[in-house]
Scaffold this motif. Structure first.
Motif, PDB file in Angstrom:
ATOM      1  N   TYR A  56     -84.538  65.175 -42.242  1.00 53.83           N
ATOM      2  CA  TYR A  56     -85.595  66.118 -42.579  1.00 53.83           C
ATOM      3  C   TYR A  56     -86.800  65.933 -41.673  1.00 53.83           C
ATOM      4  N   MET A  77     -87.848  81.899 -47.786  1.00 54.88           N
ATOM      5  CA  MET A  77     -86.586  82.329 -48.402  1.00 54.88           C
ATOM      6  C   MET A  77     -85.779  83.174 -47.425  1.00 54.88           C
ATOM      7  N   ASN A  80     -84.326  80.848 -44.745  1.00 52.70           N
ATOM      8  CA  ASN A  80     -83.208  80.058 -45.267  1.00 52.70           C
ATOM      9  C   ASN A  80     -81.897  80.835 -45.210  1.00 52.70           C
ATOM     10  N   ARG A  81     -81.963  82.144 -45.435  1.00 52.02           N
ATOM     11  CA  ARG A  81     -80.744  82.964 -45.374  1.00 52.02           C
ATOM     12  C   ARG A  81     -80.198  83.050 -43.953  1.00 52.02           C
ATOM     13  N   MET A  83     -80.355  80.564 -41.587  1.00 56.39           N
ATOM     14  CA  MET A  83     -80.023  79.271 -40.981  1.00 56.39           C
ATOM     15  C   MET A  83     -78.769  78.657 -41.596  1.00 56.39           C
ATOM     16  N   LYS A  87     -82.242  73.842 -44.485  1.00 53.74           N
ATOM     17  CA  LYS A  87     -82.965  74.697 -45.432  1.00 53.74           C
ATOM     18  C   LYS A  87     -84.377  74.166 -45.620  1.00 53.74           C
ATOM     19  N   PHE A  88     -85.314  75.096 -45.829  1.00 53.81           N
ATOM     20  CA  PHE A  88     -86.674  74.722 -46.165  1.00 53.81           C
ATOM     21  C   PHE A  88     -86.738  74.397 -47.640  1.00 53.81           C
ATOM     22  N   ILE A  89     -87.463  73.350 -47.976  1.00 56.22           N
ATOM     23  CA  ILE A  89     -87.716  72.993 -49.367  1.00 56.22           C
ATOM     24  C   ILE A  89     -89.205  72.715 -49.504  1.00 56.22           C
ATOM     25  N   LEU A  96     -88.215  70.845 -43.781  1.00 55.33           N
ATOM     26  CA  LEU A  96     -86.935  71.382 -43.351  1.00 55.33           C
ATOM     27  C   LEU A  96     -85.946  70.233 -43.403  1.00 55.33           C
ATOM     28  N   LEU A  98     -81.566  68.894 -43.984  1.00 55.19           N
ATOM     29  CA  LEU A  98     -80.141  69.205 -44.056  1.00 55.19           C
ATOM     30  C   LEU A  98     -79.400  68.020 -44.630  1.00 55.19           C
ATOM     31  N   ASN A 120     -84.256  74.410 -35.235  1.00 55.44           N
ATOM     32  CA  ASN A 120     -84.717  75.284 -36.315  1.00 55.44           C
ATOM     33  C   ASN A 120     -86.210  75.094 -36.585  1.00 55.44           C
TER      34      ASN A 120
END
Length: 151
Positions: A56, A77, A80-81, A83, A87-89, A96, A98, A120
């Motif tokens: 991260y 959001m 995120n779709r 990549m 994912k961003f949290i 970011l 994984l 990314n």
């Protein structure tokens, strides 16, 4: 006998070294990697356990202003779709990250995963920065003003 494969922290260090990625120890189970980007330096942190590899990087603090925060969440959001894997949290800020199965990990894969995370972050950071700083709002207002004046 303790081998790099039996100790996840040692295995991670060995995999990063085999992938020719310079890293440093942050904690007993967390390694850091530093990359210079176009607009800032990125610190990528990674850990490995018996089942998962996690990497991260912190992107930014969350804006206090509710409108900017909402716009950021909407943009994230959407990103995120687009990549794969990463994912961003949100936690104390925007991160970011994984996760990847540890049993599928080798030096080539870990190099690709770290590269993907860095790419990314570099790709999406300018848009995120414009939203968080309010520049995106100013740009839209300027465009509306130009459109109004032209009409």
């Amino acid at each position: 006998m303790d081998t790099p494969q039996s100790d996840p922290a040692r295995r991670l260090r060995s995999l990063l070294k085999a992938a020719d990625i310079a890293s440093f120890r942050i904690t007993n189970d967390l390694r850091g990697m530093s990359y210079t980007g176009r607009t800032r330096e990125w610190l990528i942190a990674a850990r490995l356990n018996d089942h998962w590899f996690n990497a991260y990087t912190r992107i930014c603090s969350l804006p206090e202003e509710p409108t900017l925060r909402a716009r950021l969440m909407e943009a994230v959001m959407d990103m995120n779709r687009q990549m794969p894997l990463a994912k961003f949290i949100t936690s104390s800020g925007l991160v970011l990250e994984l996760d990847y199965r540890a049993d599928h990990l080798d030096a080539e894969v870990i190099g690709n995963l770290i590269g993907l995370l860095h790419a990314n972050a570099e790709t999406h950071y300018p848009k995120i920065f414009r939203i968080v700083s309010g520049d995106d709002t100013l740009e839209k207002l300027e465009q509306q003003l130009l459109h109004t004046e032209a009409a």
